[in-house]
Design a protein around this motif. Structure first.
Motif, PDB file in Angstrom:
ATOM      1  N   GLU A  54       4.939   4.819  27.773  1.00  0.00           N
ATOM      2  CA  GLU A  54       4.280   6.046  26.856  1.00  0.00           C
ATOM      3  C   GLU A  54       5.414   6.632  25.636  1.00  0.00           C
ATOM      4  O   GLU A  54       4.582   6.801  25.216  1.00  0.00           O
ATOM      5  N   LYS A  55       6.473   6.598  25.826  1.00  0.00           N
ATOM      6  CA  LYS A  55       7.995   6.447  24.555  1.00  0.00           C
ATOM      7  C   LYS A  55       7.222   6.068  23.883  1.00  0.00           C
ATOM      8  O   LYS A  55       7.535   6.311  22.603  1.00  0.00           O
ATOM      9  N   ILE A  56       7.356   4.510  23.794  1.00  0.00           N
ATOM     10  CA  ILE A  56       7.152   3.840  23.364  1.00  0.00           C
ATOM     11  C   ILE A  56       5.656   3.155  22.422  1.00  0.00           C
ATOM     12  O   ILE A  56       5.412   3.990  21.216  1.00  0.00           O
ATOM     13  N   GLU A  57       4.640   3.774  22.873  1.00  0.00           N
ATOM     14  CA  GLU A  57       3.188   4.749  22.402  1.00  0.00           C
ATOM     15  C   GLU A  57       3.690   5.215  21.934  1.00  0.00           C
ATOM     16  O   GLU A  57       2.435   5.169  20.881  1.00  0.00           O
ATOM     17  N   SER A  58       3.918   6.037  21.037  1.00  0.00           N
ATOM     18  CA  SER A  58       4.406   8.004  20.542  1.00  0.00           C
ATOM     19  C   SER A  58       4.131   7.330  19.389  1.00  0.00           C
ATOM     20  O   SER A  58       3.805   7.498  18.057  1.00  0.00           O
ATOM     21  N   ASN A  59       5.041   5.923  18.668  1.00  0.00           N
ATOM     22  CA  ASN A  59       4.621   4.983  17.535  1.00  0.00           C
ATOM     23  C   ASN A  59       3.677   4.734  16.596  1.00  0.00           C
ATOM     24  O   ASN A  59       3.174   4.071  16.638  1.00  0.00           O
ATOM     25  N   GLU A  60       4.362   5.660  15.770  1.00  0.00           N
ATOM     26  CA  GLU A  60       1.916   5.225  14.978  1.00  0.00           C
ATOM     27  C   GLU A  60       2.455   3.841  14.680  1.00  0.00           C
ATOM     28  O   GLU A  60       0.922   3.533  14.421  1.00  0.00           O
ATOM     29  N   VAL A  61       2.912   2.717  14.866  1.00  0.00           N
ATOM     30  CA  VAL A  61       2.818   1.552  13.738  1.00  0.00           C
ATOM     31  C   VAL A  61       1.511   1.433  14.823  1.00  0.00           C
ATOM     32  O   VAL A  61       0.715   0.338  15.332  1.00  0.00           O
ATOM     33  N   LEU A  62       2.733   1.135  16.607  1.00  0.00           N
ATOM     34  CA  LEU A  62       1.987   0.290  17.852  1.00  0.00           C
ATOM     35  C   LEU A  62       0.122   1.337  17.801  1.00  0.00           C
ATOM     36  O   LEU A  62      -0.346   1.087  18.921  1.00  0.00           O
ATOM     37  N   ASP A  63       0.284   2.657  17.797  1.00  0.00           N
ATOM     38  CA  ASP A  63      -1.414   3.432  17.914  1.00  0.00           C
ATOM     39  C   ASP A  63      -1.943   2.284  17.502  1.00  0.00           C
ATOM     40  O   ASP A  63      -3.167   2.704  17.808  1.00  0.00           O
ATOM     41  N   ARG A  64      -2.113   1.734  16.174  1.00  0.00           N
ATOM     42  CA  ARG A  64      -3.026   0.769  14.955  1.00  0.00           C
ATOM     43  C   ARG A  64      -3.257  -0.310  16.532  1.00  0.00           C
ATOM     44  O   ARG A  64      -4.229  -0.754  16.206  1.00  0.00           O
ATOM     45  N   LEU A  65      -2.013  -0.715  16.950  1.00  0.00           N
ATOM     46  CA  LEU A  65      -2.228  -2.174  18.189  1.00  0.00           C
ATOM     47  C   LEU A  65      -3.987  -2.388  19.142  1.00  0.00           C
ATOM     48  O   LEU A  65      -4.604  -1.208  19.460  1.00  0.00           O
ATOM     49  N   PRO A  66      -4.920  -3.311  18.981  1.00  0.00           N
ATOM     50  CA  PRO A  66      -5.869  -3.375  20.084  1.00  0.00           C
ATOM     51  C   PRO A  66      -5.731  -3.395  20.848  1.00  0.00           C
ATOM     52  O   PRO A  66      -4.567  -3.469  21.861  1.00  0.00           O
ATOM     53  N   ALA A  67      -6.822  -3.297  21.869  1.00  0.00           N
ATOM     54  CA  ALA A  67      -6.581  -2.733  23.560  1.00  0.00           C
ATOM     55  C   ALA A  67      -6.101  -4.141  23.708  1.00  0.00           C
ATOM     56  O   ALA A  67      -5.448  -4.809  24.549  1.00  0.00           O
ATOM     57  N   HIS A  68      -6.863  -5.262  23.619  1.00  0.00           N
ATOM     58  CA  HIS A  68      -6.387  -7.092  23.888  1.00  0.00           C
ATOM     59  C   HIS A  68      -4.845  -7.326  23.560  1.00  0.00           C
ATOM     60  O   HIS A  68      -4.503  -8.294  24.176  1.00  0.00           O
ATOM     61  N   LEU A  69      -3.781  -6.308  23.016  1.00  0.00           N
ATOM     62  CA  LEU A  69      -2.560  -6.720  22.628  1.00  0.00           C
ATOM     63  C   LEU A  69      -2.090  -5.409  23.466  1.00  0.00           C
ATOM     64  O   LEU A  69      -0.956  -6.092  24.090  1.00  0.00           O
ATOM     65  N   ARG A  70      -2.339  -5.053  24.004  1.00  0.00           N
ATOM     66  CA  ARG A  70      -1.782  -3.524  24.450  1.00  0.00           C
ATOM     67  C   ARG A  70      -1.377  -4.137  25.875  1.00  0.00           C
ATOM     68  O   ARG A  70      -0.379  -3.903  26.154  1.00  0.00           O
ATOM     69  N   GLN A  71      -2.236  -5.578  26.390  1.00  0.00           N
ATOM     70  CA  GLN A  71      -2.009  -5.557  27.303  1.00  0.00           C
ATOM     71  C   GLN A  71      -0.636  -6.332  27.863  1.00  0.00           C
ATOM     72  O   GLN A  71      -0.093  -6.872  28.991  1.00  0.00           O
ATOM     73  N   TYR A  72      -0.443  -6.782  26.568  1.00  0.00           N
ATOM     74  CA  TYR A  72       0.951  -7.580  26.812  1.00  0.00           C
ATOM     75  C   TYR A  72       2.005  -7.125  27.777  1.00  0.00           C
ATOM     76  O   TYR A  72       2.999  -7.145  27.535  1.00  0.00           O
ATOM     77  N   ILE A  73       2.379  -5.676  27.228  1.00  0.00           N
ATOM     78  CA  ILE A  73       3.217  -4.988  26.403  1.00  0.00           C
ATOM     79  C   ILE A  73       4.190  -4.588  27.912  1.00  0.00           C
ATOM     80  O   ILE A  73       3.018  -3.599  29.045  1.00  0.00           O
TER      81      ILE A  73
END
Length: 585
Positions: A3-22
């Motif tokens: 949750e903390k990682i996703e708070s970064n606004e740069v990461l908010d632009r990541l599409p779901a198909h990339l988020r699956q690797y995090i």
């Protein structure tokens, strides 16, 4: 943590198909031994690299918040990386090359959150936080290099892979995990090494992804900058390897000028590199990248591009001269005079324009494939896309009309036109028919009882690239790695050693501990005689205020060197750092 990682606004632009690797970093999982490994490597590296690395490295360490004394916390890194427009995420070991590059296109560093074992302190075949955090992160503080990295990701993720590439990726991922894991049977490693060797030596035409992956390796991972006679290090693989960063600067490793020819030079990720490439400056990297991109199907399209997509056996896209894009698994192309006359996909297919799915043309509309003729009509010099409304009416290409369209490539489309879809420039990009039959000679390609026929309009294929045009068109949340990183097993002996490392760490930090430095050393000497790094850390502290005790620890280290000559140089370097009082500003 996630949750903390996703708070970064740069990461908010990541599409779901990339988020699956995090994955969460789980900072509390790092042991005191892990922290000691990080500290040793960073102290040794920064001291040496201050002399041989590109000037951006030391400055970048400060800008990206990388500490010498402790493994970086991803959340802390992201707060600082945000200032230069980047972010970082944790992943589990290797991820597919296309995904790795696409993260870069979004200004996101992919960091394998595991850390190498003490036994592999000089070099690890597996990606780890030393390699990613201390290697990649500092250099991106250089704006010119950061833009190269982003642009590389943007182009690289469109490179078309082959089925062979995926086999190699899976085999190398498994090999790196087995080599880094503790107590892996030798025969198991040898079996996977044999498979990797067979795959890498197979007689196959290198795909675009294989070639651009080579360029990535010889620049981002193992690049040198300057001249072959006087190079500096900027590649993350070298910046993070205390062994190879030294050996690479010797005459034993040839230094070649960096050109597009490096795209043909394969590499073995599990071994030190036999040669390296030197770029005169960061701008030259971008010139070579653009030179390579000009050879890709992304910019050339055509028959060759479609064939590459068919060979990839994965989702890809073509773009026609009108801008309409077809995304799916391409299965067939009919040729005419060296050009594609008809293309066919199988399974779920989507149509897009400018990377946005056309309304009513997603995978629910085209669940079983899509086929369309390409090119001009036979005997008519004016392509459909170039026809004015008057021209279209003259050729009966008009709503409600029954037409028989014969293309130069031999494809015939007969049916009643329902409607046409135009792009923003007013060109027809799609024509829909009912009661339609599509034929190629005696072969029927589409029958009236299959429903509405949608024909993409375009006289040529101007681009072909990996992945869907609109990532929202497909369910891409399908990442299931065949192998996962293997964690160290905790034995009573290991737990005791970790507690000793933690005690010494606490003493260095001025914190209370139940152990004195002498007590910790006594237990190490008696019960963990092969361990060397903790004694180096104890020696470092002892040299500050107890020379008699320091001499006793040094004598023990000399005995460890005799027992373990293969790590004697590491002990010597540790002693030297302690004696010189290495200070990193």
């Amino acid at each position: 943590m996630i949750e903390k990682i996703e708070s970064n606004e740069v990461l908010d632009r990541l599409p779901a198909h990339l988020r699956q690797y995090i994955k969460p970093q789980n900072y509390e999982d790092y042991s005191s031994i892990n922290q000691a490994v990080w500290r040793y490597v960073m102290r040794k590296n920064v001291d040496y690299l201050s002399k041989v690395a590109h000037e951006s490295y030391l400055e970048g360490l400060k800008q990206t918040g990388i500490s010498i004394d402790h493994i970086p916390n991803m959340y802390g890194m992201n707060r600082i990386l945000k200032e230069i427009g980047w972010a970082a995420v944790a992943v589990d070991g290797f991820i597919p090359p296309a995904a790795f590059m696409e993260f870069q296109a979004y200004n996101v560093l992919v960091i394998a959150s595991d850390i190498r074992q003490l036994e592999h302190i000089e070099y690890t075949p597996a990606p780890d936080i030393i390699h990613e955090g201390a290697g990649h992160a500092p250099i991106i503080a250089n704006p010119e290099y950061a833009e190269y990295l982003r642009r590389f990701g943007e182009i690289g993720c469109k490179a078309i892979s082959s089925a062979h590439d995926y086999e190699i990726y899976e085999a190398i991922r498994e090999l790196s995990i087995l080599k880094e894991a503790e107590n892996t049977p030798k025969e198991k490693i040898e079996a996977v090494e044999k498979r990797v060797d067979e795959l890498q030596n197979a007689e196959v035409t290198p795909s675009e992804m294989a070639q651009i992956r080579n360029l990535h390796w010889w620049t981002v991972e193992y690049g040198l900058i300057g001249t072959p006679e006087n190079p500096k290090i900027y590649g993350a693989g070298l910046l993070s390897s205390i062994g190879e960063s030294k050996s690479c600067m010797t005459d034993a490793v040839p230094k070649l000028p960096y050109t597009i020819e490096a795209s043909h030079q394969e590499f073995d990720i599990t071994k030190p590199q036999p040669q390296l490439y030197v770029t005169p400056d960061f701008a030259h990297l971008s010139l070579v990248l653009e030179e390579f991109a000009n050879k890709m199907a992304l910019r050339r399209g055509g028959l060759e591009g479609v064939k590459k997509l068919i060979d990839s056996k994965n989702i890809g896209s073509i773009e026609l001269s009108t801008g309409i894009q077809v995304s799916g698994n391409f299965s067939r192309v009919i040729e005419y005079e060296g050009k594609p006359a008809y293309v066919q996909t199988e399974g779920k297919t989507a149509l897009s324009y400018r990377e946005k799915e056309l309304v009513g043309h997603g995978i629910s509309t085209h669940p079983e494939g899509f086929g369309s003729p390409i090119g001009k009509l036979k005997g008519i010099n004016l392509a459909i896309e170039d026809m004015s409304p008057r021209d279209l009416k003259a050729y009966d290409i008009y709503e409600g009309k029954n037409v028989a369209l014969e293309f130069e490539g031999g494809i015939q489309v007969e049916g009643e036109i329902i409607t046409g879809t135009r792009n923003l420039q007013g060109k027809i990009i799609l024509i829909s028919f009912k009661n339609c039959t599509v034929t190629y000679g005696d072969e029927i390609l589409f029958k009236p009882d299959w429903g509405r026929y949608d024909m993409a309009v375009g006289k040529e294929i101007i681009s072909a690239f990996a992945g869907p045009a609109d990532h929202g068109s497909f369910d891409l949340i399908t990442h299931t790695p065949s192998s996962t990183t293997i964690k160290s097993k905790k034995t009573p002996e290991r737990e005791e050693l970790e507690s000793l490392y933690q005690a010494v760490r606490n003493i260095r930090n001025g914190e209370n501990t139940k152990f004195s430095l002498e007590a910790a050393f006594d237990i190490v000497r008696k019960h963990h005689p092969k361990d060397w790094l903790l004694s180096v850390e104890i020696y470092e502290i002892a040299t500050e205020d107890d020379q008699r005790f320091a001499a006793e620890v040094k004598q023990h280290l000399e005995e460890v060197k005799r027992l373990r000559p293969n790590i004697a140089h590491l002990i010597d370097d540790g002693i030297e750092m302690a004696q010189t009082g290495l200070v990193i500003s």
